[in-house]
Motif scaffolding. Structure first.
Motif, PDB file in Angstrom:
ATOM      1  N   THR A   1       0.848  -1.181   0.000  1.00 42.78           N
ATOM      2  CA  THR A   1       0.000   0.000   0.000  1.00 42.78           C
ATOM      3  C   THR A   1       0.892   1.243   0.000  1.00 42.78           C
ATOM      4  N   VAL A   2       0.711   2.105  -0.995  1.00 39.28           N
ATOM      5  CA  VAL A   2       1.574   3.276  -1.158  1.00 39.28           C
ATOM      6  C   VAL A   2       0.847   4.503  -0.626  1.00 39.28           C
ATOM      7  N   PRO A   3       1.264   5.047   0.506  1.00 38.12           N
ATOM      8  CA  PRO A   3       0.610   6.260   1.039  1.00 38.12           C
ATOM      9  C   PRO A   3       0.742   7.422   0.060  1.00 38.12           C
TER      10      PRO A   3
ATOM     11  N   ASP B   1      13.453 -13.877  -0.553  1.00 41.80           N
ATOM     12  CA  ASP B   1      12.227 -13.282  -0.030  1.00 41.80           C
ATOM     13  C   ASP B   1      12.292 -11.772  -0.268  1.00 41.80           C
ATOM     14  N   PRO B   2      11.365 -11.210  -1.054  1.00 41.44           N
ATOM     15  CA  PRO B   2      11.442  -9.771  -1.351  1.00 41.44           C
ATOM     16  C   PRO B   2      10.881  -8.871  -0.267  1.00 41.44           C
ATOM     17  N   ALA B   3      10.393  -9.437   0.836  1.00 36.72           N
ATOM     18  CA  ALA B   3       9.648  -8.651   1.822  1.00 36.72           C
ATOM     19  C   ALA B   3      10.477  -7.500   2.377  1.00 36.72           C
TER      20      ALA B   3
ATOM     21  N   GLY C   1       6.504   1.214   1.117  1.00 38.40           N
ATOM     22  CA  GLY C   1       5.133   1.436   1.556  1.00 38.40           C
ATOM     23  C   GLY C   1       4.773   0.496   2.686  1.00 38.40           C
ATOM     24  N   GLU C   2       3.482   0.323   2.878  1.00 33.82           N
ATOM     25  CA  GLU C   2       2.987  -0.557   3.936  1.00 33.82           C
ATOM     26  C   GLU C   2       2.791  -1.949   3.355  1.00 33.82           C
ATOM     27  N   LEU C   3       3.636  -2.892   3.774  1.00 34.03           N
ATOM     28  CA  LEU C   3       3.661  -4.219   3.175  1.00 34.03           C
ATOM     29  C   LEU C   3       2.835  -5.216   3.982  1.00 34.03           C
ATOM     30  N   THR C   4       1.993  -5.961   3.261  1.00 36.37           N
ATOM     31  CA  THR C   4       1.259  -7.081   3.843  1.00 36.37           C
ATOM     32  C   THR C   4       1.602  -8.329   3.036  1.00 36.37           C
TER      33      THR C   4
END
Length: 484
Positions: A412-414, A465-467, A474-477
């Motif tokens: 999610t990109v603020p 793992d790209p996390a 941004g906000e990663l889920t």
């Protein structure tokens, strides 16, 4: 020079355009100056206005500067009249203040309209690619001999797509490719169609039609680098193959081949090799269920287009079809990406075809168009979901990210809006509701940076793992497979 002037003024004006604005302003102001200054200011503004107007005409007059020219044309005769009549038997008369005041206000509004329009709808300046390679580009037209064209009933009409390739190239001087088309005529046709699709007058996107990117047409493929992984791209509904050129050039400069598609009959305008222009036939029915069925049908057609293009690229790599990139395409490391409806098509193509090793969905609403299990990782970039967002969007996306056998990553990109993930912030008014609040280039940096971080991780010889890398954008889920 234009780029330097733009950085100084912040109004997307060239040097000659800036001088024209200043000369028109001086001509309007001359009426209100002390008597000793009126003549010199009027003469100087007339000379500068004439010279800069000539330079603007030679370089190509933009519609944004027309109000400035009108204001100069209205003001200069009144500013020059007292000077030219000096020495006449009768002293020159000036317009009374009660008439000059409204005229000055009108001319001021006209002058201000020019820079304001240029700021709101500029000629886009695409960010310079940051990778170690130069970028070449070429456009091809391919026809699928097997699939009929679903948008027509003509017998023998087969599905045709136009594909633009951006690829790693040796850095060399050369003319840069036009932004919206191979030729000036094609660029104007596509610009007019995009403006019409958005409900704007045709001339509104003249700046985009005049722009150029950083890729060199038909540049030699980079001598180093071996075989390059491939990224296919599908634009948004009514979009065109070039709508993410800044993103494509950045990806290519880091060692990928990007193939972006025009989908005839739902892209705004597709100019074919024979000169025909196929315009969009997309239209909402007003019935939500019918519109959902149409969107699913368009998604399925696009997914088939993407699978066809991957097959064609494989043939080029093996030397079975002509192409500049023969022997340089690593189709075993192929990713599929798209924006909006194109993102939905990318998800569907990845579920249908295991040749795609990864998928990237740029704010696309997933469509359930049949069986298929995604076995490859996927990255979904989205705007922040608020009360005005479709309430089905997040649940549908979550199901899509959890339905496969590989992880799904939602970033999610603020500050993003739907068009943040395209080139639109470079040439549309910088309104947060329209293009987000990340500025002209902030969205591009995040979109391209996150895409590269993801692809570098999952397409590597030993996937990672790209996390960790994605969390910086941004906000990663992270969505793990159900039951995994």
């Amino acid at each position: 020079m234009a780029g330097v002037t733009e950085s100084i003024t912040g109004l997307n004006l060239s040097l000659s355009e800036t001088l024209l604005v200043l000369a028109a302003t001086a001509a309007v102001a001359a009426r209100w100056l002390p008597p000793a200054a009126r003549g010199p200011v009027a003469l100087t503004s007339a000379g500068v206005a004439a010279a800069s107007a000539g330079a603007v005409a030679l370089s190509g007059l933009r519609w944004q500067l027309v109000p400035v020219l009108v204001a100069a044309g209205l003001a200069l005769p009144f500013a020059l009249a007292p000077v030219l009549r000096r020495g006449a038997p009768r002293a020159p008369r000036r317009a009374p203040w009660w008439a000059a005041g409204p005229a000055t206000l009108l001319c001021g509004v006209l002058i201000a309209a020019g820079p304001a329009a240029s700021w709101a709808l500029p000629v886009p300046v695409l960010p310079e690619p940051t990778g170690p390679y130069g970028v070449g580009t070429g456009t091809v037209q391919w026809t699928d001999p097997v699939r009929p064209e679903p948008a027509t009933a003509e017998p023998g009409d087969r599905r045709t797509v136009v594909v633009q390739l951006w690829y790693p190239a040796d850095r060399a001087p050369g003319p840069r490719a036009r932004y919206l088309g191979r030729t000036a005529d094609e660029a104007r046709t596509v610009g007019d169609a995009l403006a019409g699709y958005a409900g704007l007058p045709a001339f509104a996107l003249d700046g985009a039609a005049a722009a150029r990117g950083h890729a060199v047409p038909d540049a030699p493929v980079a001598a180093r680098g071996g075989r390059f992984p491939v990224v296919l791209f599908s634009p948004g509904l009514g979009g065109v193959r070039t709508q993410n050129t800044a993103w494509a050039q950045e990806i290519a400069s880091h060692g990928y081949v990007v193939a972006a598609l025009d989908h005839p009959y739902d892209s705004a305008a597709v100019v074919l090799d024979d000169g025909r222009t196929v315009r969009t036939e997309v239209a909402a029915s007003g019935d939500s269920a019918e519109d959902e069925r149409r969107a699913a049908r368009w998604t399925a057609v696009r997914a088939a287009d993407l699978r066809f293009v991957l097959t064609r690229l494989g043939r080029i790599d093996r030397g079975e079809a002509p192409g500049l990139l023969a022997g340089r395409l690593d189709t075993r490391r192929a990713a599929v990406a798209g924006h909006s409806l194109g993102g939905a098509a990318a998800l569907l193509a990845a579920a249908q075809d295991d040749r795609f090793a990864a998928a990237v969905d740029l704010d696309g609403f997933p469509r359930d168009t049949g069986p298929g299990v995604r076995t490859r990782p996927v990255l979904a970039l989205t705007q922040a979901v608020g009360p005005d967002t479709d309430p089905d969007y997040l649940p549908r996306l979550r199901r899509a990210l959890e339905a496969g056998t590989a992880p799904g990553y939602r970033l999610t990109v603020p500050g993003a809006a739907h068009l943040t993930f395209t080139d639109a912030p470079l040439y549309l008014p910088p309104l947060p509701s329209l293009v987000g609040s990340l500025g002209r280039t902030g969205g591009h940096r995040i979109t391209a940076g996150a895409t590269l971080a993801f692809l570098d991780a999952v397409l590597a010889a030993e996937p990672a793992d790209p996390a960790r890398a994605l969390a910086a954008y941004g906000e990663l889920t992270v969505h793990r497979p159900r039951g995994g």
